[in-house]
Motif scaffolding. Structure first.
Motif, short mmCIF file in Angstrom:
data_model
loop_
_atom_site.label_atom_id
_atom_site.label_comp_id
_atom_site.label_asym_id
_atom_site.label_seq_id
_atom_site.Cartn_x
_atom_site.Cartn_y
_atom_site.Cartn_z
N CYS A 59 17.05 74.12 59.57
CA CYS A 59 16.25 73.41 58.57
C CYS A 59 15.50 72.28 59.27
O CYS A 59 16.11 71.26 59.63
CB CYS A 59 17.14 72.87 57.46
N ALA A 60 14.19 72.46 59.46
CA ALA A 60 13.40 71.43 60.17
C ALA A 60 11.93 71.82 60.15
O ALA A 60 11.58 73.00 60.00
CB ALA A 60 13.86 71.29 61.61
N VAL A 119 17.74 71.75 49.10
CA VAL A 119 18.30 72.21 50.37
C VAL A 119 19.83 72.22 50.33
O VAL A 119 20.48 72.95 51.08
CB VAL A 119 17.81 71.31 51.53
N TYR A 123 22.94 74.29 52.66
CA TYR A 123 23.98 73.67 53.48
C TYR A 123 25.36 74.13 53.02
O TYR A 123 26.25 74.41 53.83
CB TYR A 123 23.93 72.14 53.36
N SER A 139 19.02 63.14 63.47
CA SER A 139 18.64 64.17 62.51
C SER A 139 19.38 64.00 61.19
O SER A 139 20.60 64.16 61.12
CB SER A 139 18.94 65.56 63.07
N ASN A 140 18.62 63.71 60.13
CA ASN A 140 19.23 63.62 58.80
C ASN A 140 19.80 64.97 58.38
O ASN A 140 20.82 65.03 57.68
CB ASN A 140 18.19 63.16 57.78
N SER A 141 19.14 66.06 58.78
CA SER A 141 19.60 67.40 58.40
C SER A 141 21.01 67.67 58.91
O SER A 141 21.83 68.25 58.19
CB SER A 141 18.63 68.46 58.94
N CYS A 142 21.29 67.24 60.12
CA CYS A 142 22.65 67.44 60.67
C CYS A 142 23.68 66.68 59.85
O CYS A 142 24.74 67.21 59.52
CB CYS A 142 22.70 66.98 62.13
N GLU A 144 23.40 65.69 56.70
CA GLU A 144 23.49 66.28 55.37
C GLU A 144 24.32 67.57 55.40
O GLU A 144 25.11 67.82 54.48
CB GLU A 144 22.08 66.56 54.84
#
Length: 222
Positions: A59-60, A119, A123, A139-142, A144
């Motif tokens: 996701c990026a 999203v 996750y 990374s905010n995605s990591c 989250e």
């Protein structure tokens, strides 16, 4: 927002080391949280995902820097050992990466989902979050993904790697190591990890605590 960045600043401005304060990014507790296995199975069924398949998530935006090509190579390697697929969320040059999927023989294992409003459910469903980034301050995605109980594999060039340990993920030295034999063997066992323990490992990194840390910093400079 990471020790990695603070070291970079210190190398350029050694006289200002004492002025540097690291405050990691925070996640929104109400938006990112784990769900039980029964609910995960329901979500997968609603999405048409096979419960026996190993589901990876990328996701990026900025797919070249974030390492989508290396994530695809990981899928290709895992696919030789066990059935897997990759969900790709975000914006990028889909045509180029579709050609790479064809070359790797994994066209049926990769799903380009575009930008997603929600999203969180991805996750929660994913068995592994993959971000082979060549550089990311944090990374905010990591974060989250971890908050949702999803293990993460990323590089040491990601400030969020400071939140990863043997219980919640794997940190590799370079993007190419994401599809190394060691990484593949680790990825094949991620379903054995406790998603509740993964979520708990970042329980202190909430947006509330992040804001509190900033307020305390501002007050200390009054």
């Amino acid at each position: 927002n990471s020790k990695m960045v603070s070291k970079e600043i210190a190398s350029e401005y050694p006289q200002s080391v004492d002025k540097i304060k690291v405050i990691h990014n925070g996640f929104t507790r109400d938006a990112f949280f784990p769900i039980n296995e029964k609910r995960r199975l329901v979500l997968k069924e609603e999405t048409g995902a096979d419960a026996n398949t190993l589901h990876l998530l990328f996701c990026a935006n900025g797919w070249k820097r974030k390492g989508l090509a290396h994530a695809l190579s990981l899928v290709s390697r895992i696919n030789q050992e066990s059935e897997c697929c990759l969900w790709v969320i975000g914006r990028g040059d889909q045509e180029s990466y579709t050609k790479l999927c064809d070359a790797l023989g994994i066209s049926n294992q990769v799903f380009f989902l575009g930008s997603q409003r929600d999203v969180t459910k991805w996750y929660q469903m994913a068995d592994l979050f993959v971000l082979p980034t060549s550089y990311d301050p944090f990374s905010n995605s990591c974060l989250e993904a971890l908050a949702c109980g999803c293990p993460v594999i990323t590089t040491c060039s990601n400030g969020a790697s400071e939140c990863i340990n043997s219980l919640n993920g794997l940190v590799v030295q370079s993007p190419k190591e994401v599809f190394s034999e060691t990484s593949v063997n680790w990825a094949l066992k991620v379903k054995d990890l406790s998603r509740n323990e993964i979520s708990q490992s970042v329980s202190e990194l909430t947006s509330e605590n992040e804001i509190k840390a900033y307020l305390e910093l501002l007050k200390s400079n009054d």
